[in-house]
Motif scaffolding. Structure first.
Motif, PDB file in Angstrom:
ATOM      1  N   LEU A   1       0.648  -1.286   0.049  1.00  0.00           N
ATOM      2  CA  LEU A   1       0.227   0.135  -0.063  1.00  0.00           C
ATOM      3  C   LEU A   1       0.911   1.287   0.024  1.00  0.00           C
ATOM      4  CD1 LEU A   1      -2.820   1.330   0.172  1.00  0.00           C
ATOM      5  CD2 LEU A   1      -2.665   1.160   2.521  1.00  0.00           C
ATOM      6  N   ASP A   2       1.974   1.158   0.966  1.00  0.00           N
ATOM      7  CA  ASP A   2       2.901   2.386   0.979  1.00  0.00           C
ATOM      8  C   ASP A   2       3.507   2.659  -0.426  1.00  0.00           C
ATOM      9  OD1 ASP A   2       2.208   2.743   3.495  1.00  0.00           O
ATOM     10  OD2 ASP A   2       4.192   1.848   4.305  1.00  0.00           O
TER      11      ASP A   2
ATOM     12  N   LEU B   1      -0.915   6.748 -19.863  1.00  0.00           N
ATOM     13  CA  LEU B   1      -0.905   7.052 -18.293  1.00  0.00           C
ATOM     14  C   LEU B   1      -2.212   6.980 -17.603  1.00  0.00           C
ATOM     15  CD1 LEU B   1       1.580   9.988 -18.576  1.00  0.00           C
ATOM     16  CD2 LEU B   1       1.977   8.010 -17.550  1.00  0.00           C
ATOM     17  N   LEU B   2      -3.304   7.425 -18.077  1.00  0.00           N
ATOM     18  CA  LEU B   2      -4.671   7.298 -17.749  1.00  0.00           C
ATOM     19  C   LEU B   2      -5.215   5.738 -17.495  1.00  0.00           C
ATOM     20  CD1 LEU B   2      -6.546   9.885 -19.715  1.00  0.00           C
ATOM     21  CD2 LEU B   2      -6.116  10.100 -17.386  1.00  0.00           C
ATOM     22  N   GLU B   3      -4.583   4.887 -18.335  1.00  0.00           N
ATOM     23  CA  GLU B   3      -4.817   3.505 -17.838  1.00  0.00           C
ATOM     24  C   GLU B   3      -4.196   3.028 -17.022  1.00  0.00           C
ATOM     25  OE1 GLU B   3      -5.527   2.317 -22.629  1.00  0.00           O
ATOM     26  OE2 GLU B   3      -3.833   1.196 -21.197  1.00  0.00           O
ATOM     27  N   LEU B   4      -2.865   3.516 -16.681  1.00  0.00           N
ATOM     28  CA  LEU B   4      -1.753   3.268 -15.368  1.00  0.00           C
ATOM     29  C   LEU B   4      -2.672   3.689 -14.287  1.00  0.00           C
ATOM     30  CD1 LEU B   4       0.673   2.011 -14.579  1.00  0.00           C
ATOM     31  CD2 LEU B   4       1.619   4.309 -14.934  1.00  0.00           C
TER      32      LEU B   4
ATOM     33  N   GLU C   1      -5.444   2.448  -9.180  1.00  0.00           N
ATOM     34  CA  GLU C   1      -6.648   2.743  -8.341  1.00  0.00           C
ATOM     35  C   GLU C   1      -7.230   1.420  -8.225  1.00  0.00           C
ATOM     36  OE1 GLU C   1      -8.825   5.004  -6.047  1.00  0.00           O
ATOM     37  OE2 GLU C   1      -7.019   5.816  -7.420  1.00  0.00           O
ATOM     38  N   LYS C   2      -7.281   0.567  -9.156  1.00  0.00           N
ATOM     39  CA  LYS C   2      -7.787  -0.706  -8.823  1.00  0.00           C
ATOM     40  C   LYS C   2      -7.032  -1.613  -7.859  1.00  0.00           C
ATOM     41  CE  LYS C   2     -10.145  -1.446 -13.351  1.00  0.00           C
ATOM     42  NZ  LYS C   2     -10.147  -2.198 -14.449  1.00  0.00           N
TER      43      LYS C   2
ATOM     44  N   SER D   1      -8.283  -2.734  -4.250  1.00  0.00           N
ATOM     45  CA  SER D   1      -8.077  -4.096  -3.976  1.00  0.00           C
ATOM     46  C   SER D   1      -7.298  -4.330  -2.540  1.00  0.00           C
ATOM     47  CB  SER D   1      -7.266  -4.924  -5.007  1.00  0.00           C
ATOM     48  OG  SER D   1      -6.807  -6.186  -4.367  1.00  0.00           O
ATOM     49  N   ILE D   2      -6.289  -3.607  -2.174  1.00  0.00           N
ATOM     50  CA  ILE D   2      -5.489  -3.499  -1.257  1.00  0.00           C
ATOM     51  C   ILE D   2      -6.387  -3.134   0.104  1.00  0.00           C
ATOM     52  CG2 ILE D   2      -3.621  -2.530   0.272  1.00  0.00           C
ATOM     53  CD1 ILE D   2      -2.177  -2.452  -2.278  1.00  0.00           C
ATOM     54  N   LEU D   3      -7.227  -1.989  -0.269  1.00  0.00           N
ATOM     55  CA  LEU D   3      -8.262  -1.672   0.845  1.00  0.00           C
ATOM     56  C   LEU D   3      -9.273  -2.740   1.310  1.00  0.00           C
ATOM     57  CD1 LEU D   3      -8.830   2.230  -0.406  1.00  0.00           C
ATOM     58  CD2 LEU D   3      -7.668   1.397   1.775  1.00  0.00           C
TER      59      LEU D   3
END
Length: 142
Positions: free
Chosen positions: A47-48, A85-88, A93-94, A98-100
């Motif tokens: 996450l970090d 870059l937007l796809e990245l 974000e996904k 997922s980590i959250l």
């Protein structure tokens, strides 16, 4: 008296077996808790890292916006790069989401563990009280 004593001894043996099983379960829970701690630590590290990547991307995106306003042909020639870059950002974000979700699951599992641990401690206390009653009863019969 002999039958009662044998019955009490059998119950005592059963209680000792149950206690051993509870101790084994407690050890397993400790192992699971350690594994959860380890996974939580790894997830926090990830996450970090993702947060750092996200901040880095946000700085890059801001830089791109400044360049867009200054140089329109650069925008025409590099449109595909901006889309990447937007796809990245979406992928990151996904991953972040997922980590959250994983952290939420870990938190739920920790809460469940605490509940089970309290139940185990309660059962253990009850068993100790029962063993004390048995000892008192044996002493009274002797």
């Amino acid at each position: 008296l002999g039958k009662e004593k044998k019955g009490l001894q059998a119950e005592r043996v059963l209680m000792m077996e149950e206690r051993s099983m509870l101790e084994l379960k407690d050890k397993r829970l400790d192992t699971l808790f350690s594994a959860l701690d380890e996974r939580e630590s790894k997830l926090k590290t990830q996450l970090d890292s993702l947060e750092e990547q996200k901040e880095q991307w946000m700085r890059s995106a801001a830089d791109l916006v400044r360049r867009e306003s200054a140089i329109e042909d650069w925008q025409k020639n590099h449109k595909t790069r901006e889309d990447k870059l937007l796809e990245l950002a979406e992928v990151q974000e996904k991953r972040f989401n997922s980590i959250l979700e994983r952290e939420s699951t870990i938190t739920e599992n920790e809460q469940l563990f605490k509940i089970k641990e309290l139940e185990l401690e309660d059962r253990y206390r009850k068993n100790e009280l029962y063993v004390e009653k048995l000892k008192t009863t044996e002493e009274n019969f002797i």
